[in-house]
Write an enzyme that holds these catalytic residues in place. Structure first.
Site, mmCIF file in Angstrom:
data_model
loop_
_atom_site.group_PDB
_atom_site.id
_atom_site.type_symbol
_atom_site.label_atom_id
_atom_site.label_comp_id
_atom_site.label_asym_id
_atom_site.label_seq_id
_atom_site.Cartn_x
_atom_site.Cartn_y
_atom_site.Cartn_z
ATOM 1 N N SER A 294 -47.068 4.511 21.231
ATOM 2 C CA SER A 294 -46.008 4.895 22.171
ATOM 3 C C SER A 294 -46.304 4.231 23.503
ATOM 4 C CB SER A 294 -45.998 6.421 22.353
ATOM 5 O OG SER A 294 -45.151 6.816 23.418
ATOM 6 N N TYR B 127 -49.944 14.760 23.973
ATOM 7 C CA TYR B 127 -49.295 13.610 23.332
ATOM 8 C C TYR B 127 -49.831 12.298 23.904
ATOM 9 C CZ TYR B 127 -45.507 10.678 21.493
ATOM 10 O OH TYR B 127 -44.788 9.712 20.846
#
Length: 273
Positions: free
Chosen positions: A156, A169
């Site tokens: 990501s 995350y």
């Protein structure tokens, strides 16, 4: 070697046309974790379009109707005891293995001072530990098979930057980026390319849920968060899952044979480093 007749045939039969010809994965076998929905589903569809056979690992029950080239396992990807067995079953069913796409991922949103230990552990298990488990098992097989291979980790832009409310995350995706680089170094001598794809804001069920939760934490509604998301993208739109899948296909193909250890941004310009 360029084969005009084959290209014409494929252009006529496949919606991907010329792309299907140059990214031909016929005879290749892939494992995709988290392949039942969102980005994972788009990756599976793209692999099938390019001729690959795919084993899908997901918590969701198997669909009633499956493509003839799909082998489906309903499983928790963080359970170390089942990983080698499913890799073996994939090889037994398809006869070989060439590609691993570590796609499965979850998120949990909260301010750092409020993150719950169980949420932290679950996010790190799914997003980072599973990458280690599946990469290790597949790499061991690829080395034994002796024909190289491709491992692609869905990281990501949160693996390169920090974002509020996403401490667990962000930590998990930074871990994925670091592990990608180590694997790339160690597996290069076996002709195994290891790269990461770093999506930006992708329109998935997980992203829509994040907008609701993040909005509540910030005192905003989901629509306001969506507009904020779009405003941050230089290309003027958020990503579709297919935007990510297209880059994954490139990294599985022979055209990426001289790439390894990279984190390829698919962010519409949000992240440029």
């Amino acid at each position: 070697m360029f084969n005009l007749l084959k290209m014409i045939e494929l252009v006529g039969k496949k919606k991907w046309g010329i792309l299907m010809y140059v990214m031909d994965l016929t005879g290749k076998v892939a494992i995709v974790t988290g392949g039942a929905r969102g980005i994972g589903k788009a990756i599976v569809n793209a692999l099938l379009e390019c001729g690959a056979q795919v084993a899908v690992i997901d918590l969701a029950p198997s669909p009633e109707s499956l493509h003839e080239k799909i082998l489906y396992f309903q499983a928790d990807i963080t359970e170390s005891s089942i990983v080698n067995g499913y890799v073996d079953q994939t090889v037994k069913h398809f006869g070989r293995l060439d590609i691993l796409v570590n796609n499965a991922g979850i998120s949990s949103m909260d301010y750092v001072v409020d993150i719950k230990e169980e949420d932290w552990d679950r996010v790190l298990d799914v997003n980072a530990k599973s990458v280690y488990l599946w990469s290790q098992a597949v790499a061991q097989y690829l080395i034994k098979q002796g024909q190289g291979g491709k491992i692609i980790n869905i990281a990501s832009q949160a693996g390169k930057n920090g974002y509020r409310l996403m401490g667990s995350y962000v930590a998990s995706k930074h871990a994925v980026m670091g592990f990608t680089k180590v694997m790339a170094l160690e597996l290069a001598k076996h002709a195994i390319n290891v790269n990461a794809v770093c999506p930006g804001i992708v329109e998935t069920d997980m992203k829509r849920s994040e907008r609701v939760i993040g909005g509540q934490l910030r005192g905003l509604n989901a629509h306001a968060i969506e507009m904020e998301d779009i405003s941050q993208v230089p290309l003027g739109r958020t990503a579709k899952p297919e935007d990510v899948a297209n880059v994954v296909i490139f990294l599985t193909s022979r055209f990426s044979d001289y790439m390894t250890g990279q984190g390829v941004n698919v962010t519409g310009g949000m992240t440029m480093s």
